[in-house]
Design a protein around this motif. Structure first.
Motif, PDB file in Angstrom:
ATOM      1  N   ILE A  27       0.837  -1.200   0.000  1.00  0.00           N
ATOM      2  CA  ILE A  27       0.000   0.000   0.000  1.00  0.00           C
ATOM      3  C   ILE A  27       0.875   1.254   0.000  1.00  0.00           C
ATOM      4  O   ILE A  27       0.616   2.211  -0.732  1.00  0.00           O
ATOM      5  CB  ILE A  27      -0.952  -0.001   1.224  1.00  0.00           C
ATOM      6  CG1 ILE A  27      -2.024  -1.083   1.052  1.00  0.00           C
ATOM      7  CG2 ILE A  27      -1.622   1.369   1.393  1.00  0.00           C
ATOM      8  CD1 ILE A  27      -2.880  -1.303   2.289  1.00  0.00           C
ATOM      9  N   VAL A  28       1.925   1.242   0.820  1.00  0.00           N
ATOM     10  CA  VAL A  28       2.853   2.385   0.872  1.00  0.00           C
ATOM     11  C   VAL A  28       3.484   2.618  -0.490  1.00  0.00           C
ATOM     12  O   VAL A  28       3.602   3.760  -0.958  1.00  0.00           O
ATOM     13  CB  VAL A  28       3.950   2.148   1.947  1.00  0.00           C
ATOM     14  CG1 VAL A  28       5.053   3.198   1.824  1.00  0.00           C
ATOM     15  CG2 VAL A  28       3.338   2.184   3.332  1.00  0.00           C
ATOM     16  N   ARG A  29       3.887   1.525  -1.166  1.00  0.00           N
ATOM     17  CA  ARG A  29       4.531   1.646  -2.484  1.00  0.00           C
ATOM     18  C   ARG A  29       3.563   2.175  -3.527  1.00  0.00           C
ATOM     19  O   ARG A  29       3.923   3.030  -4.344  1.00  0.00           O
ATOM     20  CB  ARG A  29       5.074   0.277  -2.913  1.00  0.00           C
ATOM     21  CG  ARG A  29       6.339  -0.118  -2.146  1.00  0.00           C
ATOM     22  CD  ARG A  29       6.687  -1.569  -2.332  1.00  0.00           C
ATOM     23  NE  ARG A  29       6.954  -1.899  -3.726  1.00  0.00           N
ATOM     24  CZ  ARG A  29       7.195  -3.124  -4.165  1.00  0.00           C
ATOM     25  NH1 ARG A  29       7.189  -4.148  -3.303  1.00  0.00           N
ATOM     26  NH2 ARG A  29       7.442  -3.343  -5.431  1.00  0.00           N
ATOM     27  N   ILE A  30       2.306   1.696  -3.498  1.00  0.00           N
ATOM     28  CA  ILE A  30       1.328   2.153  -4.490  1.00  0.00           C
ATOM     29  C   ILE A  30       0.958   3.610  -4.256  1.00  0.00           C
ATOM     30  O   ILE A  30       0.778   4.380  -5.209  1.00  0.00           O
ATOM     31  CB  ILE A  30       0.074   1.244  -4.462  1.00  0.00           C
ATOM     32  CG1 ILE A  30       0.409  -0.093  -5.122  1.00  0.00           C
ATOM     33  CG2 ILE A  30      -1.113   1.902  -5.163  1.00  0.00           C
ATOM     34  CD1 ILE A  30      -0.728  -1.076  -5.199  1.00  0.00           C
ATOM     35  N   LYS A  31       0.889   4.016  -2.999  1.00  0.00           N
ATOM     36  CA  LYS A  31       0.554   5.418  -2.681  1.00  0.00           C
ATOM     37  C   LYS A  31       1.576   6.386  -3.268  1.00  0.00           C
ATOM     38  O   LYS A  31       1.248   7.532  -3.588  1.00  0.00           O
ATOM     39  CB  LYS A  31       0.489   5.609  -1.160  1.00  0.00           C
ATOM     40  CG  LYS A  31      -0.833   5.174  -0.542  1.00  0.00           C
ATOM     41  CD  LYS A  31      -0.827   5.488   0.960  1.00  0.00           C
ATOM     42  CE  LYS A  31      -2.166   5.170   1.599  1.00  0.00           C
ATOM     43  NZ  LYS A  31      -2.179   5.484   3.042  1.00  0.00           N
ATOM     44  N   LYS A  32       2.831   5.903  -3.399  1.00  0.00           N
ATOM     45  CA  LYS A  32       3.902   6.764  -3.922  1.00  0.00           C
ATOM     46  C   LYS A  32       3.805   6.971  -5.428  1.00  0.00           C
ATOM     47  O   LYS A  32       4.420   7.885  -5.980  1.00  0.00           O
ATOM     48  CB  LYS A  32       5.273   6.166  -3.577  1.00  0.00           C
ATOM     49  CG  LYS A  32       5.633   6.261  -2.095  1.00  0.00           C
ATOM     50  CD  LYS A  32       7.009   5.665  -1.838  1.00  0.00           C
ATOM     51  CE  LYS A  32       7.386   5.766  -0.361  1.00  0.00           C
ATOM     52  NZ  LYS A  32       8.720   5.159  -0.102  1.00  0.00           N
ATOM     53  N   LEU A  33       3.063   6.094  -6.107  1.00  0.00           N
ATOM     54  CA  LEU A  33       2.947   6.195  -7.565  1.00  0.00           C
ATOM     55  C   LEU A  33       1.990   7.315  -7.937  1.00  0.00           C
ATOM     56  O   LEU A  33       0.898   7.449  -7.361  1.00  0.00           O
ATOM     57  CB  LEU A  33       2.457   4.860  -8.152  1.00  0.00           C
ATOM     58  CG  LEU A  33       3.370   3.656  -7.910  1.00  0.00           C
ATOM     59  CD1 LEU A  33       2.748   2.390  -8.474  1.00  0.00           C
ATOM     60  CD2 LEU A  33       4.747   3.888  -8.536  1.00  0.00           C
ATOM     61  N   GLU A  34       2.403   8.114  -8.912  1.00  0.00           N
ATOM     62  CA  GLU A  34       1.618   9.283  -9.309  1.00  0.00           C
ATOM     63  C   GLU A  34       0.238   8.875  -9.821  1.00  0.00           C
ATOM     64  O   GLU A  34       0.104   7.985 -10.660  1.00  0.00           O
ATOM     65  CB  GLU A  34       2.375  10.049 -10.409  1.00  0.00           C
ATOM     66  CG  GLU A  34       1.721  11.372 -10.766  1.00  0.00           C
ATOM     67  CD  GLU A  34       2.533  12.139 -11.798  1.00  0.00           C
ATOM     68  OE1 GLU A  34       2.005  13.111 -12.349  1.00  0.00           O
ATOM     69  OE2 GLU A  34       3.690  11.752 -12.050  1.00  0.00           O
ATOM     70  N   GLY A  35      -0.794   9.541  -9.283  1.00  0.00           N
ATOM     71  CA  GLY A  35      -2.158   9.312  -9.772  1.00  0.00           C
ATOM     72  C   GLY A  35      -2.848   8.111  -9.161  1.00  0.00           C
ATOM     73  O   GLY A  35      -3.949   7.741  -9.588  1.00  0.00           O
ATOM     74  N   SER A  36      -2.225   7.476  -8.157  1.00  0.00           N
ATOM     75  CA  SER A  36      -2.850   6.295  -7.541  1.00  0.00           C
ATOM     76  C   SER A  36      -4.025   6.725  -6.657  1.00  0.00           C
ATOM     77  O   SER A  36      -3.974   7.767  -5.994  1.00  0.00           O
ATOM     78  CB  SER A  36      -1.821   5.519  -6.726  1.00  0.00           C
ATOM     79  OG  SER A  36      -1.348   6.297  -5.648  1.00  0.00           O
ATOM     80  N   ARG A  37      -5.077   5.903  -6.664  1.00  0.00           N
ATOM     81  CA  ARG A  37      -6.267   6.207  -5.855  1.00  0.00           C
ATOM     82  C   ARG A  37      -6.860   4.912  -5.298  1.00  0.00           C
ATOM     83  O   ARG A  37      -6.698   3.847  -5.897  1.00  0.00           O
ATOM     84  CB  ARG A  37      -7.340   6.900  -6.706  1.00  0.00           C
ATOM     85  CG  ARG A  37      -6.950   8.251  -7.264  1.00  0.00           C
ATOM     86  CD  ARG A  37      -8.053   8.804  -8.137  1.00  0.00           C
ATOM     87  NE  ARG A  37      -7.575   9.824  -9.059  1.00  0.00           N
ATOM     88  CZ  ARG A  37      -8.214  10.197 -10.157  1.00  0.00           C
ATOM     89  NH1 ARG A  37      -9.353   9.603 -10.483  1.00  0.00           N
ATOM     90  NH2 ARG A  37      -7.718  11.142 -10.928  1.00  0.00           N
ATOM     91  N   TRP A  38      -7.572   5.064  -4.196  1.00  0.00           N
ATOM     92  CA  TRP A  38      -8.298   3.933  -3.619  1.00  0.00           C
ATOM     93  C   TRP A  38      -9.781   4.099  -3.941  1.00  0.00           C
ATOM     94  O   TRP A  38     -10.352   5.175  -3.769  1.00  0.00           O
ATOM     95  CB  TRP A  38      -8.095   3.875  -2.112  1.00  0.00           C
ATOM     96  CG  TRP A  38      -9.053   2.942  -1.407  1.00  0.00           C
ATOM     97  CD1 TRP A  38     -10.152   3.285  -0.678  1.00  0.00           C
ATOM     98  CD2 TRP A  38      -8.995   1.521  -1.384  1.00  0.00           C
ATOM     99  NE1 TRP A  38     -10.787   2.177  -0.194  1.00  0.00           N
ATOM    100  CE2 TRP A  38     -10.085   1.064  -0.616  1.00  0.00           C
ATOM    101  CE3 TRP A  38      -8.113   0.591  -1.938  1.00  0.00           C
ATOM    102  CZ2 TRP A  38     -10.333  -0.286  -0.387  1.00  0.00           C
ATOM    103  CZ3 TRP A  38      -8.358  -0.754  -1.709  1.00  0.00           C
ATOM    104  CH2 TRP A  38      -9.450  -1.183  -0.945  1.00  0.00           C
ATOM    105  N   SER A  39     -10.415   3.045  -4.466  1.00  0.00           N
ATOM    106  CA  SER A  39     -11.848   3.072  -4.756  1.00  0.00           C
ATOM    107  C   SER A  39     -12.566   2.284  -3.670  1.00  0.00           C
ATOM    108  O   SER A  39     -12.388   1.067  -3.556  1.00  0.00           O
ATOM    109  CB  SER A  39     -12.140   2.457  -6.129  1.00  0.00           C
ATOM    110  OG  SER A  39     -13.537   2.266  -6.275  1.00  0.00           O
TER     111      SER A  39
END
Length: 347
Positions: A27-39
Motif C-alpha cells: 500500500i505504501v509503495r502504491i501510494k507513492k505512484l503518481e495518480g494512484s487512488r483507492w476506490s
C-alpha cells in the motif's frame, strides 16, 4: 507478495486496477505512484493507464508510437541543438531516436517531472525485459544525459545516471589466407580496389565512400582520411601495391567527384552496393562466415599487431581516441598464443 493487475474503466477513464490481499508495504509503495487512488466502491487501488504503469505491472504495452506533443517539440529542439554543435547526421539520428523511445515510454508524464528513478524503471521494464543490447542501452543513456544537460528545469541528476557494463565481445578477424581469397575474388577493378583499400588502410565503410581523388597523395604515399568518426582527420600509409592498383583503377574509371562513384558520374557509391560487393566476393571465395566490411578493418589491425607494429601506431592509423579501444586486438592476436605448447602434446 501476490498481486494481480488488469485494465478497468473507472468513471469513463481507462485505469489499472491492482488486486492484492491487504499488505501495508505494498500500500505504501502504491501510494507513492503518481495518480494512484483507492476506490471504496470497487475495493481496489487503481492507477493511470500509462506505458510505464503497464510495464510496472506486467500488462500488455500501450501501442503508442509517438511521444506527447511536449516530447515531440523537445526532440525537435534537441535535434536543432545537436546540429548546432556539429554532431554527425548518424549521431543525431541515433540520439534522437533513442530519446524518442524514452519519451514514448513516459508519454503521460511531463518532462520536468521525470526523475532518475524513471530512468531505472525504463531500463528494467523496457530495455532488459525486451532483451535489448547493452550498446543500445548505452545509446539511450548517452542521449538522455545529453538531452537533460540542455534543459534547465529538471529533476534529473545527470551525474547519477550510469551506463551499463558493455559486453566484452572480441572483434572478428580473418586469416591472411581468407583476406587474400576475398580480395582476389573480383575481376572488376573497381570492386577489387574498394575492398583492397579498406583492408590495406583499415578504413571504415563511410571513410572509403567519402574519399575523393585528391585524398590519394601518391607522392607522399598516403591517403588522407578527412572528417572520420569523431570529425577527426588522419592519414594512413599506402603500400606500393595498392598505389599501382589505384592508378590502374583511375585510368579505367576516371572518377570525377568521389574516388568511388556509382553508375552515374559524380554520384557517390552507395553503402548497400559496397556491402553487396563484399557479399559477392565471399560467395566466389567460398567463405561461409557472416563477414562484414568491418571485419576487414579488424583484420588489418590484428595483422599489423602480429607483425610487430607498436599498438600506439595502430591507434593512430585506426583513428581511435582511446588506447583501450585499440588494446582489444591484443586479445585476438595469435602471435604469442601459437607459441604456447599444450600439455596434451607431452602426454
Amino acid at each position: 507478495m501476490r498481486w494481480e493487475a488488469k485494465i478497468i474503466t473507472y468513471k469513463k477513464e481507462k485505469r489499472i486496477a491492482v488486486y492484492f490481499e491487504k499488505n501495508a508495504e505494498l500500500i505504501v509503495r502504491i501510494k507513492k505512484l503518481e495518480g494512484s487512488r483507492w476506490s471504496q466502491s470497487l475495493g481496489v487501488w487503481h492507477l493511470p493507464d500509462t506505458i510505464e504503469n503497464r510495464a510496472r505491472f506486467h500488462l500488455a504495452p500501450l501501442s503508442y508510437s509517438f511521444p506527447s506533443e511536449e516530447g515531440i517539440e523537445q526532440i525537435r529542439r534537441y535535434i536543432e541543438w545537436l546540429s548546432s554543435r556539429r554532431y554527425s547526421p548518424n549521431t543525431i539520428k541515433t540520439y534522437s531516436e533513442a530519446l524518442k523511445s524514452f519519451l514514448v515510454f513516459y508519454r503521460e508524464k511531463k518532462i520536468v517531472e521525470i526523475t532518475n528513478e524513471d530512468v531505472v524503471i525504463y531500463n528494467n521494464e523496457y530495455i532488459l525485459k525486451n532483451n535489448l543490447s547493452s550498446s543500445y542501452q548505452n545509446q539511450i543513456v548517452n542521449a538522455i544525459k545529453l538531452f537533460f544537460t540542455t534543459i534547465r528545469a529538471t529533476k534529473i541528476e545527470i551525474d547519477k545516471i550510469h551506463r551499463p557494463k558493455r559486453s566484452k565481445i572480441l572483434p572478428n578477424v580473418l586469416s591472411k589466407e581468407e583476406i587474400k581469397l576475398i580480395l582476389n575474388a573480383h575481376s572488376n577493378i573497381k570492386h577489387k580496389t574498394m575492398l583492397s583499400l579498406i583492408y590495406s588502410c583499415g578504413l571504415r565503410r563511410s571513410e572509403l565512400l567519402n574519399l575523393k581523388p585528391a585524398d590519394i597523395d601518391s607522392k607522399r604515399g598516403i591517403v588522407i582520411i578527412k572528417q572520420g568518426k569523431g570529425k577527426k582527420d588522419r592519414i594512413a600509409p599506402l603500400s606500393l601495391k595498392i598505389l599501382e592498383m589505384l592508378r590502374d583503377y583511375y585510368t579505367i574509371c576516371r572518377p570525377k567527384t568521389w574516388l568511388f562513384e556509382g553508375q552515374n558520374l559524380g554520384e557517390q557509391y552507395s553503402e548497400y552496393s559496397l556491402q553487396n560487393v563484399l557479399k559477392q566476393a565471399l560467395k566466389k571465395a567460398g567463405i561461409k562466415k557472416q563477414v562484414t566490411l568491418h571485419w576487414l578493418r579488424h583484420s588489418y589491425a590484428t595483422h599489423l599487431l602480429e607483425t610487430g607494429t607498436d599498438l600506439r601506431y595502430i591507434q593512430e592509423l585506426l583513428g581511435h581516441t582511446s588506447s583501450k579501444t585499440t588494446e582489444i586486438y591484443t586479445h585476438v592476436s595469435t602471435k604469442n598464443i601459437q607459441q604456447i605448447k599444450s600439455p596434451f602434446d607431452n602426454l
